[in-house]
Every structure is written in structure tokens, then in C-alpha cells.
Design a protein around this motif. Structure first.
Motif, PDB file in Angstrom:
ATOM      1  N   ALA A 153       1.119  -1.068  -0.042  1.00 37.97           N
ATOM      2  CA  ALA A 153       0.432   0.083  -0.103  1.00 37.97           C
ATOM      3  C   ALA A 153       1.126   1.314  -0.119  1.00 37.97           C
ATOM      4  N   PRO A 154       0.324   2.258  -0.982  1.00 37.54           N
ATOM      5  CA  PRO A 154       1.511   3.501  -0.541  1.00 37.54           C
ATOM      6  C   PRO A 154       1.290   4.394   0.794  1.00 37.54           C
ATOM      7  N   GLY A 155       2.398   4.136   1.007  1.00 33.80           N
ATOM      8  CA  GLY A 155       2.771   4.957   2.562  1.00 33.80           C
ATOM      9  C   GLY A 155       2.602   4.457   3.409  1.00 33.80           C
ATOM     10  N   SER A 156       2.710   3.279   3.410  1.00 28.11           N
ATOM     11  CA  SER A 156       3.595   1.729   3.513  1.00 28.11           C
ATOM     12  C   SER A 156       5.051   1.293   4.713  1.00 28.11           C
ATOM     13  N   GLN A 206      16.017   9.674   1.124  1.00 21.71           N
ATOM     14  CA  GLN A 206      15.467  10.037   2.040  1.00 21.71           C
ATOM     15  C   GLN A 206      13.530  10.033   1.468  1.00 21.71           C
ATOM     16  N   ARG A 207      12.547   9.896   2.016  1.00 19.93           N
ATOM     17  CA  ARG A 207      11.313  10.289   1.118  1.00 19.93           C
ATOM     18  C   ARG A 207      11.299  11.512   2.323  1.00 19.93           C
ATOM     19  N   THR A 208      10.322  12.670   1.239  1.00 24.61           N
ATOM     20  CA  THR A 208      10.281  13.626   2.158  1.00 24.61           C
ATOM     21  C   THR A 208       8.421  13.480   2.734  1.00 24.61           C
ATOM     22  N   ASP A 209       8.253  14.550   3.533  1.00 20.22           N
ATOM     23  CA  ASP A 209       6.491  14.895   3.079  1.00 20.22           C
ATOM     24  C   ASP A 209       6.039  15.728   2.410  1.00 20.22           C
ATOM     25  N   ALA A 210       6.035  15.208   1.870  1.00 21.21           N
ATOM     26  CA  ALA A 210       5.395  16.072  -0.385  1.00 21.21           C
ATOM     27  C   ALA A 210       4.583  15.190   0.096  1.00 21.21           C
ATOM     28  N   PRO A 211       3.185  15.684  -0.516  1.00 25.56           N
ATOM     29  CA  PRO A 211       2.377  14.662  -0.961  1.00 25.56           C
ATOM     30  C   PRO A 211       2.660  14.823  -2.613  1.00 25.56           C
ATOM     31  N   ARG A 266       5.829   4.585  -1.987  1.00 21.06           N
ATOM     32  CA  ARG A 266       5.066   3.300  -0.783  1.00 21.06           C
ATOM     33  C   ARG A 266       5.747   3.208  -0.055  1.00 21.06           C
ATOM     34  N   LEU A 267       7.083   4.547   0.056  1.00 20.86           N
ATOM     35  CA  LEU A 267       7.500   4.645   1.539  1.00 20.86           C
ATOM     36  C   LEU A 267       6.546   5.972   2.250  1.00 20.86           C
ATOM     37  N   LYS A 268       7.274   6.132   3.361  1.00 21.97           N
ATOM     38  CA  LYS A 268       6.978   6.947   4.410  1.00 21.97           C
ATOM     39  C   LYS A 268       7.048   7.550   4.640  1.00 21.97           C
ATOM     40  N   PRO A 269       7.021   9.461   5.176  1.00 29.05           N
ATOM     41  CA  PRO A 269       7.499  10.783   5.188  1.00 29.05           C
ATOM     42  C   PRO A 269       8.548  10.237   5.983  1.00 29.05           C
ATOM     43  N   GLY A 270       9.411  10.660   5.678  1.00 28.63           N
ATOM     44  CA  GLY A 270      10.778  10.584   6.234  1.00 28.63           C
ATOM     45  C   GLY A 270      11.388   8.416   6.164  1.00 28.63           C
ATOM     46  N   GLY A 271      11.029   8.108   5.397  1.00 29.44           N
ATOM     47  CA  GLY A 271      11.256   6.086   5.029  1.00 29.44           C
ATOM     48  C   GLY A 271      12.271   6.169   3.793  1.00 29.44           C
ATOM     49  N   VAL A 272      13.280   5.730   3.422  1.00 29.26           N
ATOM     50  CA  VAL A 272      15.015   5.473   3.380  1.00 29.26           C
ATOM     51  C   VAL A 272      14.936   4.430   2.146  1.00 29.26           C
TER      52      VAL A 272
END
Length: 264
Positions: A148-151, A254-259, A185-191
Motif C-alpha cells: 500500500a502507498p505510504g506503508s 529519504q522520502r520527503t513529507d511532500a504529498p 510506497r515509502l512513508k515520509p522519512g522512509g529510506v
């Protein structure tokens, strides 16, 4: 093995090869994705002991590529743990070596080659590692259909096939499309952590480090990285590369927090 919860939705694949479901996904985002044709599993024979372990433990610890999203907390039997997906885990050498050093993290190892998964399964059972699960399938398809997206808290791609011939470069996994898919698929802050010992592939990756706006390139090393980056031992690919005087090139984003407002 009591540490491993029962998974009633897993399928057992004890034959040498199975079809992997529908053809490869089609993306309409205008980005570049690996072009490999339809998905197929590499054949391979298991030893008698490997087959016995596969029959006993795969229904709990493994899944085949499907169109069903993975319920990560249910599969691992715990809530709130970080989750890292490793694409192309091979025989699971680094996967099994890293897992005991990050017990608070769920690891999903994705691999097409059944004997490789069987070797990792053996390590999981003999070393009693409760934090690893496996999916047999193509990494891009697993991300697309089952995650799932963002998981995810992290994605690892260690020593992907460099496809060194120029006419095969279109098959490389590190391209603008997969980078966008991973970011989604990464959460914000994911690597995202990528490693290669192929100099020309490292140059290819270097030209793409800023192509995905949702991934902030952190370079290497990155001391403040929120997850484990030390593979703990040399994989067979690293050992082979070093004997050939190859250098290991590492990349961290690193995943940014932008949508993410783009369609895949």
C-alpha cells in the motif's frame, strides 16, 4: 516454531515453477520502467531438506505474487513495527545477517529465484529469526500490487543486476519510474538504500539521484540515517566484486513529507 504466526492466506508453491499471475503492470505516468516482458520465475531444484522446510514453513513465512495487498501487522503478528522491503534478496545472506540487529523492524524479502528463498528460509528457521517474511515475485510487481502507498519505512536494493550491455540498460531497476514507485510506497522519512559494485551502473545511478522530487538524496555515508545501513557481512556479490578490484558504491535517499499528487 512458535515465533511465527500462522498465515491462512499464504499459498504453497512446492513445484519447480509456477506462473506469476497476469502480465506486467502498465504505468501511464510517462516515466521509465524496466522492460522485461511478462513475468516468469527462474527454475531451480531444492534439496530434500530444503523441500521439507519449504513445505512446512512457506505457508506461514512466504507468499506468491498476487493482487492482494499485504496486511503487514497481521502477517508479522505485531503492531507498530517499522517495515523494510528488500528487492532481490538473493540467497538472503545480508537479509539474515541484518535482521537480528534491527529486531523492531519487519523485513519483507522479495526474490524470484526459489532456491534463493529456500536458503533464506533455512536461515530463518535454523537461526530462529522471527522478523523476516518472503514474497516470490518481481520487485516492481510486488510494490505495485501488494504494498500500500505510504506503508514502508525503507526499501533496500543490494547489488541489482547491472545489465551491462547497452541494449539491456532498459532492464535496470534503477530508473525514474521505480524511484517514483518506491517514493510512493515509502512513508515520509522512509529510506531507500541501493548498493552496487558495478562502476558503470554506479554512474548510471549517480545521474538519477535527483530525478525523483519526493526522494531527497543523502549520499553516502549518512551518519544520521534512521535505519541500519551496515550489511554486517560481505555478500557473495561483494566478495566477488572485491576480488575483481571493484569498489562498492552506496546510495541513500529519504522520502520527503511532500504529498504525492501524481498517478502511477
Amino acid at each position: 516454531m512458535s515465533n511465527f504466526p500462522h498465515n491462512p492466506h499464504s499459498s504453497d508453491s512446492s513445484g519447480p515453477s509456477r506462473p506469476a499471475g497476469p502480465p506486467r503492470s502498465e504505468f501511464r505516468d510517462g516515466l521509465d520502467y524496466p522492460r522485461l516482458g511478462s513475468i516468469g520465475f527462474r527454475r531451480g531444484t531444492l534439496t530434500e531438506n530444503q523441500q521439507e522446510r519449504w513445505d512446512e514453513y512457506w505457508p506461514t513465512l512466504g507468499r506468491e505474487l498476487s493482487d492482494e495487498l499485504i496486511d503487514i501487522p497481521a502477517w508479522f503478528g505485531r503492531e507498530g513495527a517499522k517495515t523494510i522491503l528488500e528487492i532481490g534478496s538473493g540467497t538472503g545472506t545480508s537479509t539474515a545477517a541484518m535482521a537480528p540487529h534491527e529486531p523492531d523492524t519487519n523485513i519483507i524479502a522479495v526474490e524470484l529465484y526459489r532456491p534463493g528463498l529456500a536458503k533464506l528460509l533455512t536461515q530463518i528457521v535454523l537461526q530462529d529469526i522471527p522478523t523476516i517474511r518472503m514474497v516470490r515475485g518481481d520487485g516492481i510487481e510486488v510494490l505495485t500490487r501488494m504494498i500500500a502507498p505510504g506503508s514502508l519505512d525503507g526499501v533496500r536494493i543490494f547489488f541489482p543486476d547491472p545489465w551491462p550491455k547497452a541494449r539491456h540498460h532498459k532492464r535496470r531497476i534503477i530508473q525514474s519510474g521505480p524511484l517514483h514507485l518506491i517514493a510512493n510506497r515509502l512513508k515520509p522519512g522512509g529510506v531507500l538504500h541501493v548498493a552496487t559494485d558495478h562502476a558503470e551502473y554506479a554512474e548510471w545511478i549517480s545521474e538519477l539521484v535527483t530525478v525523483e522530487p519526493l526522494l531527497e538524496y543523502k549520499g553516502w555515508p549518512w551518519p544520521e540515517c534512521p535505519q541500519l545501513t551496515d550489511r554486517q557481512l560481505l555478500t557473495k556479490f561483494e566478495r566477488r566484486g572485491l576480488t575483481m578490484d571493484h569498489s562498492i558504491h552506496e546510495f541513500l535517499w529519504q522520502r520527503t513529507d511532500a504529498p504525492d499528487d501524481r498517478e502511477l
